[in-house]
Motif scaffolding. Structure first.
Motif, PDB file in Angstrom:
ATOM      1  N   ALA A 422      23.609  36.984  45.269  1.00 39.70           N
ATOM      2  CA  ALA A 422      22.804  38.178  45.001  1.00 39.70           C
ATOM      3  C   ALA A 422      23.520  39.169  44.086  1.00 39.70           C
ATOM      4  O   ALA A 422      22.869  39.863  43.295  1.00 39.70           O
ATOM      5  CB  ALA A 422      22.430  38.866  46.307  1.00 39.70           C
ATOM      6  N   PHE A 423      24.852  39.228  44.168  1.00 40.44           N
ATOM      7  CA  PHE A 423      25.577  40.275  43.451  1.00 40.44           C
ATOM      8  C   PHE A 423      26.373  39.779  42.240  1.00 40.44           C
ATOM      9  O   PHE A 423      26.777  40.576  41.408  1.00 40.44           O
ATOM     10  CB  PHE A 423      26.517  41.013  44.403  1.00 40.44           C
ATOM     11  CG  PHE A 423      25.793  41.803  45.462  1.00 40.44           C
ATOM     12  CD1 PHE A 423      25.131  42.981  45.142  1.00 40.44           C
ATOM     13  CD2 PHE A 423      25.735  41.339  46.768  1.00 40.44           C
ATOM     14  CE1 PHE A 423      24.449  43.697  46.110  1.00 40.44           C
ATOM     15  CE2 PHE A 423      25.057  42.058  47.744  1.00 40.44           C
ATOM     16  CZ  PHE A 423      24.412  43.235  47.409  1.00 40.44           C
ATOM     17  N   PHE A 424      26.596  38.453  42.155  1.00 39.75           N
ATOM     18  CA  PHE A 424      27.315  37.909  41.009  1.00 39.75           C
ATOM     19  C   PHE A 424      26.378  37.024  40.192  1.00 39.75           C
ATOM     20  O   PHE A 424      25.206  36.873  40.512  1.00 39.75           O
ATOM     21  CB  PHE A 424      28.537  37.098  41.471  1.00 39.75           C
ATOM     22  CG  PHE A 424      29.519  37.888  42.292  1.00 39.75           C
ATOM     23  CD1 PHE A 424      29.829  39.197  41.961  1.00 39.75           C
ATOM     24  CD2 PHE A 424      30.125  37.333  43.408  1.00 39.75           C
ATOM     25  CE1 PHE A 424      30.729  39.938  42.718  1.00 39.75           C
ATOM     26  CE2 PHE A 424      31.023  38.062  44.177  1.00 39.75           C
ATOM     27  CZ  PHE A 424      31.323  39.360  43.834  1.00 39.75           C
ATOM     28  N   GLU A 425      26.913  36.436  39.131  1.00 43.36           N
ATOM     29  CA  GLU A 425      26.141  35.468  38.367  1.00 43.36           C
ATOM     30  C   GLU A 425      25.811  34.270  39.261  1.00 43.36           C
ATOM     31  O   GLU A 425      26.620  33.907  40.135  1.00 43.36           O
ATOM     32  CB  GLU A 425      26.939  35.002  37.153  1.00 43.36           C
ATOM     33  CG  GLU A 425      27.252  36.094  36.144  1.00 43.36           C
ATOM     34  CD  GLU A 425      26.006  36.607  35.446  1.00 43.36           C
ATOM     35  OE1 GLU A 425      25.035  35.829  35.330  1.00 43.36           O
ATOM     36  OE2 GLU A 425      26.004  37.771  35.015  1.00 43.36           O
ATOM     37  N   PRO A 426      24.646  33.633  39.069  1.00 44.58           N
ATOM     38  CA  PRO A 426      24.271  32.520  39.951  1.00 44.58           C
ATOM     39  C   PRO A 426      25.319  31.412  40.039  1.00 44.58           C
ATOM     40  O   PRO A 426      25.587  30.890  41.126  1.00 44.58           O
ATOM     41  CB  PRO A 426      22.963  32.021  39.328  1.00 44.58           C
ATOM     42  CG  PRO A 426      22.376  33.234  38.685  1.00 44.58           C
ATOM     43  CD  PRO A 426      23.552  34.004  38.163  1.00 44.58           C
ATOM     44  N   TRP A 427      25.920  31.023  38.902  1.00 47.07           N
ATOM     45  CA  TRP A 427      26.910  29.947  38.964  1.00 47.07           C
ATOM     46  C   TRP A 427      28.148  30.386  39.738  1.00 47.07           C
ATOM     47  O   TRP A 427      28.786  29.583  40.429  1.00 47.07           O
ATOM     48  CB  TRP A 427      27.287  29.479  37.556  1.00 47.07           C
ATOM     49  CG  TRP A 427      28.076  30.468  36.735  1.00 47.07           C
ATOM     50  CD1 TRP A 427      27.601  31.401  35.873  1.00 47.07           C
ATOM     51  CD2 TRP A 427      29.508  30.595  36.708  1.00 47.07           C
ATOM     52  NE1 TRP A 427      28.624  32.118  35.312  1.00 47.07           N
ATOM     53  CE2 TRP A 427      29.811  31.645  35.800  1.00 47.07           C
ATOM     54  CE3 TRP A 427      30.557  29.937  37.347  1.00 47.07           C
ATOM     55  CZ2 TRP A 427      31.112  32.044  35.532  1.00 47.07           C
ATOM     56  CZ3 TRP A 427      31.854  30.339  37.089  1.00 47.07           C
ATOM     57  CH2 TRP A 427      32.122  31.371  36.184  1.00 47.07           C
ATOM     58  N   GLN A 428      28.481  31.680  39.662  1.00 48.50           N
ATOM     59  CA  GLN A 428      29.624  32.187  40.421  1.00 48.50           C
ATOM     60  C   GLN A 428      29.319  32.181  41.915  1.00 48.50           C
ATOM     61  O   GLN A 428      30.175  31.818  42.738  1.00 48.50           O
ATOM     62  CB  GLN A 428      29.976  33.599  39.954  1.00 48.50           C
ATOM     63  CG  GLN A 428      30.482  33.670  38.518  1.00 48.50           C
ATOM     64  CD  GLN A 428      30.651  35.098  38.019  1.00 48.50           C
ATOM     65  OE1 GLN A 428      29.964  36.010  38.465  1.00 48.50           O
ATOM     66  NE2 GLN A 428      31.567  35.303  37.084  1.00 48.50           N
ATOM     67  N   GLY A 429      28.087  32.584  42.268  1.00 47.17           N
ATOM     68  CA  GLY A 429      27.695  32.568  43.671  1.00 47.17           C
ATOM     69  C   GLY A 429      27.706  31.160  44.252  1.00 47.17           C
ATOM     70  O   GLY A 429      28.153  30.943  45.385  1.00 47.17           O
ATOM     71  N   LEU A 430      27.221  30.204  43.470  1.00 50.36           N
ATOM     72  CA  LEU A 430      27.212  28.817  43.938  1.00 50.36           C
ATOM     73  C   LEU A 430      28.638  28.304  44.106  1.00 50.36           C
ATOM     74  O   LEU A 430      28.942  27.589  45.078  1.00 50.36           O
ATOM     75  CB  LEU A 430      26.441  27.948  42.948  1.00 50.36           C
ATOM     76  CG  LEU A 430      26.261  26.480  43.360  1.00 50.36           C
ATOM     77  CD1 LEU A 430      25.424  26.376  44.627  1.00 50.36           C
ATOM     78  CD2 LEU A 430      25.610  25.688  42.236  1.00 50.36           C
ATOM     79  N   LEU A 431      29.513  28.652  43.187  1.00 50.24           N
ATOM     80  CA  LEU A 431      30.914  28.233  43.284  1.00 50.24           C
ATOM     81  C   LEU A 431      31.560  28.802  44.544  1.00 50.24           C
ATOM     82  O   LEU A 431      32.278  28.090  45.267  1.00 50.24           O
ATOM     83  CB  LEU A 431      31.679  28.682  42.039  1.00 50.24           C
ATOM     84  CG  LEU A 431      33.160  28.283  41.968  1.00 50.24           C
ATOM     85  CD1 LEU A 431      33.300  26.759  41.957  1.00 50.24           C
ATOM     86  CD2 LEU A 431      33.815  28.891  40.726  1.00 50.24           C
ATOM     87  N   VAL A 432      31.298  30.082  44.839  1.00 48.05           N
ATOM     88  CA  VAL A 432      31.815  30.693  46.067  1.00 48.05           C
ATOM     89  C   VAL A 432      31.298  29.932  47.288  1.00 48.05           C
ATOM     90  O   VAL A 432      32.052  29.640  48.233  1.00 48.05           O
ATOM     91  CB  VAL A 432      31.402  32.177  46.142  1.00 48.05           C
ATOM     92  CG1 VAL A 432      31.686  32.751  47.532  1.00 48.05           C
ATOM     93  CG2 VAL A 432      32.146  32.987  45.089  1.00 48.05           C
ATOM     94  N   GLY A 433      29.998  29.591  47.286  1.00 50.93           N
ATOM     95  CA  GLY A 433      29.416  28.874  48.413  1.00 50.93           C
ATOM     96  C   GLY A 433      30.032  27.503  48.615  1.00 50.93           C
ATOM     97  O   GLY A 433      30.309  27.100  49.755  1.00 50.93           O
ATOM     98  N   ILE A 434      30.261  26.764  47.519  1.00 49.16           N
ATOM     99  CA  ILE A 434      30.843  25.424  47.628  1.00 49.16           C
ATOM    100  C   ILE A 434      32.272  25.497  48.166  1.00 49.16           C
ATOM    101  O   ILE A 434      32.654  24.748  49.075  1.00 49.16           O
ATOM    102  CB  ILE A 434      30.814  24.728  46.251  1.00 49.16           C
ATOM    103  CG1 ILE A 434      29.360  24.415  45.856  1.00 49.16           C
ATOM    104  CG2 ILE A 434      31.631  23.434  46.286  1.00 49.16           C
ATOM    105  CD1 ILE A 434      29.216  23.885  44.445  1.00 49.16           C
TER     106      ILE A 434
END
Length: 467
Positions: A422-434
């Motif tokens: 929600a707060f970062f770029e989508p690819w950054q958020g996905l990377l954090v999640g992985i």
């Protein structure tokens, strides 16, 4: 060519390849609550494109409405022509990124529409590859529950952020009383447990509650003028959409095709949009699965490969006919959950899920864009409609995400992933999640990992070691 099945199979529609064509009134029934909602709410939200196209893309009001009409028609083909079991909508979280990219990098309307074409064609090619290779389906099957919940929760946080922070000056703060009233009424009518109890006692509340988003929208249309937040300027007549004039201003066949530089510049944003699209599909599937136990009489066919191909075709057609990216998405979560909530109540409420979705889209959208009284009457309500659907999207995504995960660590990973998306770029958020999923959980199931750790700890204390 489509092949007609026989017997009970034929009543489900006509198969053509991966898809199933359901002819309205033949294979689906008219559901009045969804028809009325589609006429009012979907049309008003679709008009949100109009001010953007007239302000930044050089179109007249009539040409912008024509673009919305084409976009709405293409959305309607998803459940009707392709057999998708979702209420389709925009890839809304990608829209701010798209506008920043297109408006910031290109100056003329022709270049901006060419950039929109490049984005749509790039996304279409990506979807075709992932659908034909089966990678998209396998990816969805592999996705760990914590990461899946994080994608859904990210949509919830992003939706609330857009309503209460990003777009608040333009919509919520401009019409606060009408917007908040509409949201409150819809949340009560769709999700309130005490209200469900009242519906079992009072027949008129049961009927009213079955109208989904419409009561809140009607209340806003009444309250808005009373508090001075809505002013109507009704015009009479019928709009004749200027298709040829619009085609001449937007289609790459008329204004020229994008350059290779535009396609290359579109690749990162197309990838980000696919990630968001993927999260929408995950959300739509979980909403259906959550309700399917109540409707064994109407089994729903969920097919990730079909969804990829359907999205690829719609985005490809949009790229040459009405290039405004990203209006051809997979799931309009607020509408999807409203339809599914009524579907789960049984066959008397909604005979089939496809009947409800078809009534909302095909039977509602084509009419309102041609009737000037309805068109101009809905125009001042489009901001309320957009805020309303985003709030319901956020609420629905939140409760679905929390139901997907059970282990405390999974819930923490889901929240971390959702906030990052929600707060970062989508690819950054996905990377954090992985990273969070594999470092904090270590696999697909936290419960299985916890059980294994407990077993090894007990062995250690008994002095057995890991044998």
């Amino acid at each position: 060519m489509a092949q007609t099945d026989t017997g009970a199979e034929a009543r489900k529609g006509w198969r053509w390849g991966l898809f199933r064509f359901r002819v309205p009134f033949l294979h689906t029934r008219l559901c009045w609550p969804e028809f009325l909602q589609g006429t009012a709410l979907a049309s008003a939200t679709g008009l949100a494109l109009v001010p953007m196209m007239t302000t930044h893309f050089g179109l007249s009001f009539e040409e912008a409405v024509t673009m919305s009409l084409i976009s709405g028609f293409l959305l309607g083909t998803a459940p009707i022509l392709f057999g998708e079991p979702y209420a389709p909508g925009w890839v809304t979280p990608a829209l701010p990124l798209v506008l920043t990219f297109v408006l910031g990098a290109y100056d003329t309307p022709e270049e901006r529409f060419q950039a929109m074409t490049a984005l749509a064609i790039t996304l279409s090619a990506l979807l075709l590859f992932l659908g034909a290779s089966g990678i998209g389906r396998r990816f969805m099957e592999w996705l760990p529950d914590a990461l899946k919940a994080g994608l859904i929760l990210g949509a919830a946080i992003a939706a609330f952020k857009r309503v209460f922070v990003d777009d608040a000056p333009d919509y919520l703060l401009a019409q606060p009383i009408a917007t908040i009233t509409a949201c409150a009424v819809c949340l009560i009518f769709i999700f309130s447990i005490p209200f469900r109890l009242l519906k079992t006692r009072f027949r008129f509340l049961h009927v009213l509650g079955g109208l989904g988003l419409l009561p809140g929208f009607v209340v806003a249309a009444i309250v808005g003028p009373l508090v001075g937040e809505v002013q109507y300027d009704i015009e009479w007549g019928i709009l004749i959409p200027p298709f040829l004039e619009t085609w001449g201003k937007v289609s790459p066949f008329a204004i020229g095709w994008p350059s290779w530089e535009m396609y290359l510049a579109a690749v990162p944003l197309a990838l980000v949009t696919y990630i968001i699209l993927f999260g929408d599909l995950v959300t739509g599937n979980e909403i259906i699965r959550d309700a399917s136990a109540h409707r064994p009489d109407d089994p729903i066919d969920i097919d990730a490969t079909r969804s990829h191909w359907s999205l690829a075709v719609r985005n490809g057609v949009m790229a040459v006919a009405a290039p405004f990216f990203p209006t051809q998405g997979s799931v309009w979560t607020g509408v999807h959950v409203a339809i599914v909530q009524r579907w789960r109540q049984g066959a008397r409420a909604m005979p089939t899920l496809h009947s409800g979705i078809a009534s909302y889209y095909f039977m509602g959208l084509p009419f309102v864009f041609l009737l000037l009284p309805l068109l101009t009457g809905l125009k001042p309500l489009m901001g309320i409609a957009l805020s309303l659907t985003l709030v319901l999207t956020g609420f629905a995504c939140a409760y679905v995400a929390m139901a997907v995960v059970r282990h405390p660590t999974e819930r923490g990973v889901a929240l971390l992933t959702g906030a990052a998306l929600a707060f970062f770029e989508p690819w950054q958020g996905l990377l954090v999640g992985i990273i969070a999923t594999f470092t904090l959980i270590g696999g697909r199931s936290a419960d299985a990992a916890e059980a294994r750790v407990t077993e090894l700890e007990q062995r250690m204390w008994r002095g057995e070691g890991d044998k």
